[in-house]
Design an enzyme around this catalytic site. Structure first.
Site, PDB file in Angstrom:
ATOM      1  N   ASP A  13     131.810-110.531 -15.060  1.00  0.00           N
ATOM      2  CA  ASP A  13     133.057-110.775 -16.062  1.00  0.00           C
ATOM      3  C   ASP A  13     132.537-110.889 -17.427  1.00  0.00           C
ATOM      4  OD1 ASP A  13     135.181-110.368 -14.103  1.00  0.00           O
ATOM      5  OD2 ASP A  13     134.529-112.468 -13.518  1.00  0.00           O
ATOM      6  N   LYS A  16     130.627-106.114 -19.978  1.00  0.00           N
ATOM      7  CA  LYS A  16     129.896-105.363 -19.807  1.00  0.00           C
ATOM      8  C   LYS A  16     131.026-103.856 -20.365  1.00  0.00           C
ATOM      9  CE  LYS A  16     129.382-105.610 -14.956  1.00  0.00           C
ATOM     10  NZ  LYS A  16     129.830-106.994 -15.538  1.00  0.00           N
ATOM     11  N   GLY A  40     137.043-105.199 -12.790  1.00  0.00           N
ATOM     12  CA  GLY A  40     138.557-105.476 -13.524  1.00  0.00           C
ATOM     13  C   GLY A  40     137.034-105.554 -15.432  1.00  0.00           C
ATOM     14  N   HIS A  41     138.231-104.224 -16.401  1.00  0.00           N
ATOM     15  CA  HIS A  41     137.555-104.231 -17.846  1.00  0.00           C
ATOM     16  C   HIS A  41     138.588-104.289 -18.729  1.00  0.00           C
ATOM     17  CE1 HIS A  41     133.958-103.157 -16.381  1.00  0.00           C
ATOM     18  NE2 HIS A  41     133.791-102.334 -16.133  1.00  0.00           N
ATOM     19  N   GLN A 223     130.598-106.244 -11.343  1.00  0.00           N
ATOM     20  CA  GLN A 223     129.945-107.792 -10.983  1.00  0.00           C
ATOM     21  C   GLN A 223     128.502-107.381 -11.420  1.00  0.00           C
ATOM     22  OE1 GLN A 223     131.390-104.938  -8.424  1.00  0.00           O
ATOM     23  NE2 GLN A 223     132.567-105.403  -8.192  1.00  0.00           N
TER      24      GLN A 223
HETATM   25  P1  IMP Z   1     135.023-109.206  -3.104  1.00  0.00           P
HETATM   26  O1  IMP Z   1     133.692-108.742  -4.390  1.00  0.00           O
HETATM   27  O2  IMP Z   1     135.909-108.753  -3.363  1.00  0.00           O
HETATM   28  O3  IMP Z   1     134.433-108.908  -1.332  1.00  0.00           O
HETATM   29  O4  IMP Z   1     133.994-110.407  -3.857  1.00  0.00           O
HETATM   30  C1  IMP Z   1     132.989-111.609  -3.379  1.00  0.00           C
HETATM   31  C2  IMP Z   1     132.510-112.180  -4.245  1.00  0.00           C
HETATM   32  O5  IMP Z   1     132.031-111.348  -5.870  1.00  0.00           O
HETATM   33  C3  IMP Z   1     133.961-112.923  -4.728  1.00  0.00           C
HETATM   34  O6  IMP Z   1     133.092-114.063  -5.704  1.00  0.00           O
HETATM   35  C4  IMP Z   1     134.164-112.625  -5.524  1.00  0.00           C
HETATM   36  O7  IMP Z   1     135.185-113.328  -6.639  1.00  0.00           O
HETATM   37  C5  IMP Z   1     133.750-112.194  -6.831  1.00  0.00           C
HETATM   38  N1  IMP Z   1     133.896-111.089  -7.625  1.00  0.00           N
HETATM   39  C6  IMP Z   1     133.540-109.518  -7.036  1.00  0.00           C
HETATM   40  N2  IMP Z   1     134.136-108.870  -8.242  1.00  0.00           N
HETATM   41  C7  IMP Z   1     134.028-109.100  -9.488  1.00  0.00           C
HETATM   42  C8  IMP Z   1     134.347-109.219 -10.352  1.00  0.00           C
HETATM   43  O8  IMP Z   1     134.175-107.711 -11.662  1.00  0.00           O
HETATM   44  N3  IMP Z   1     133.936-110.400 -11.920  1.00  0.00           N
HETATM   45  C9  IMP Z   1     133.089-111.173 -10.844  1.00  0.00           C
HETATM   46  N4  IMP Z   1     133.473-111.878  -9.791  1.00  0.00           N
HETATM   47  C10 IMP Z   1     133.549-110.677  -8.964  1.00  0.00           C
END
Ligand code: IMP
Length: 434
Positions: A13, A16, A40-41, A223
């Protein structure tokens, strides 16, 4: 500027999408190389807001090739939803390509994600529950369903059957869910296949052709570094590799194709989900930053945890990604906070000074951040368009960050609008010349 990777230098977040959007203007191809619709962007263009979870941000430019690479996990229903959304808003998606080798998120992946978190109880990771982890697990177990499988009904059915077999036990609570019916699932995914077919391509080849012709390719990470499966705060990480090295694997290019790596970091820190966060502000100031920065997840709507900028983590990201440039976003959110604090090192529970992120999770969990205080700035900076227009304290803050991270800051975000950026030093001229 042929091969440029953009990565998150924190816990995701970081903004990017905004940097990708700006650099994409000068690029020929934009490729996503990992993650899925856990990302998510939000991009603001001419006052209009666009939210993407899967489609690369470059799609807003006519004629740009936007690739969903083999390293991405695709939920086809989400992808098609975004496609239809673009068309509704008059944006031509014909430049989109998706890798035939990318893996598909299946209904059972989403169920397993939810079930897995429930089973962990208090130890839950706080995933986005989009099926990301189970999909990557199937990929590694060689039980995954790939985009190309959608084009062959017989193979698709066989593969779904094989993938479901070892999951019977875990899926028991969902047995009555119609989405789990083999026939219905196969039919549904075949329909997706028909919709996706015009976009399916050998995207590694496409990237090669572009790079070989000297065109500019942007590799868009999702991420952030501290959520990296190998190098992040495991197990509180995502199931892919958001670091720059993964761009090669996830897009199908060689390391020598990468010319620059841009890291994106907020002027403070946020994190969603569970896991260590040494600079967390669990107080009113943290709530103020959350409010001012609009720190609510684009994907799940969850409140983000907030805290001071962590230079130990940023240095770690600079090293792991061999960052050639930094973009600092949301500097405007810090205006009115005085003094500003920045973590420069940690102290372990046993009193040891830690200048680097400790490799042992227990040490990191118990580590406390140690700060330096810098004077804050009162003025609103959303209208600043050059370094010189920034208040001295804001410039000093940026200098401090750059010096401690060991990376030049080339771009600073001062608001959500596309034009609300400051190119630092020679950055813009450098890009234009390339
Ligand atoms: P997953 O990617 O849904 O398996 O989640 C694993 C961890 O990554 C969790 O702590 C999510 O909140 C975090 N996470 C996954 N995608 C994002 C993102 O785009 N931004 C921030 N945190 C993320």
């Amino acid at each position: 500027m042929p091969g440029i990777v953009i990565v998150g230098a924190q816990w995701g977040d970081e903004g990017k999408g905004k940097l990708t959007d700006l650099l994409a203007e000068r690029a020929d191809v934009v490729v996503r190389f990992q993650g899925g619709n856990n990302a998510g962007h939000t991009i603001v263009r001419d006052g209009e807001e666009f939210k993407f979870h899967l489609i690369p941000s470059g799609i807003l430019y006519p004629g740009k090739t936007c690739v969903v690479g083999n390293g991405v996990v695709i939920d086809p229903a989400i992808f098609i939803g975004e496609l239809d959304g673009l068309r509704r808003r008059g944006i031509d998606p014909s430049g989109l390509r998706i890798s035939a080798n990318a893996h598909l998120i299946m209904p059972y992946h989403v169920m397993l994600d939810t079930a897995g978190e429930a089973k962990l109880g208090k130890l839950e990771i706080g995933t986005t529950k989009r099926g990301i982890g189970p999909c990557y697990a199937d990929k590694a177990a060689r039980l995954g369903i790939r985009v190309q499988d959608l084009l062959d009904a017989k193979i698709l059915r066989k593969k779904i059957m094989a993938a479901l077999e070892p999951k019977q036990q875990m899926l028991r609570p969902f047995l009555r869910d119609p989405k789990l019916d083999l026939h219905a699932m196969t039919e549904e995914y075949l329909r997706y296949g028909h919709r996706l077919e015009p976009f399916i391509a050998d995207t590694a080849r496409l990237c090669w052709d572009a790079l070989d012709a000297g065109r500019t390719v942007i590799f868009e990470g999702a991420q952030g570094t501290l959520l990296d499966l190998d190098h992040g705060t495991y197990p509180f990480v995502t199931s892919s590799n958001p670091i720059a090295g993964a761009a090669c694997v996830g897009a199908g290019v060689g390391p020598a194709d990468i010319d620059e790596v841009w890291g994106v970091a907020k002027a403070y820190t946020t994190r969603v989900g569970a896991g260590p966060f040494p600079t967390e502000l669990d107080d009113q100031l943290g709530a103020h930053i959350r409010e001012r920065g609009g720190e609510r997840g684009t994907t799940t709507g969850r409140d983000r945890r907030t805290g001071w900028l962590d230079l130990v983590a940023l240095r770690y990201a600079a090293r792991l990604n061999r960052l050639s440039a930094l973009a600092i976003t949301k500097l405007d959110v810090l205006s009115g906070i005085d003094p500003l604090r920045v973590a420069v090192r940690y102290r372990s529970s046993e009193g040891a000074r830690l200048d680097e992120l400790p490799y042992h999770q227990s040490v990191l969990h118990a580590a406390e951040a140690e700060y330096e205080e810098l004077p804050g700035f009162e003025d609103e900076i959303g209208a600043c368009r050059s370094e010189a227009e920034l208040p001295t304290e804001a410039r000093d803050y940026l200098d401090f960050v750059s010096e401690h991270a060991g990376v030049a800051i080339r771009l600073v975000g001062v608001g959500p609008g596309r034009e609300q950026v400051i190119w630092m030093g020679e950055a813009e001229r450098h890009l234009r010349a390339a």
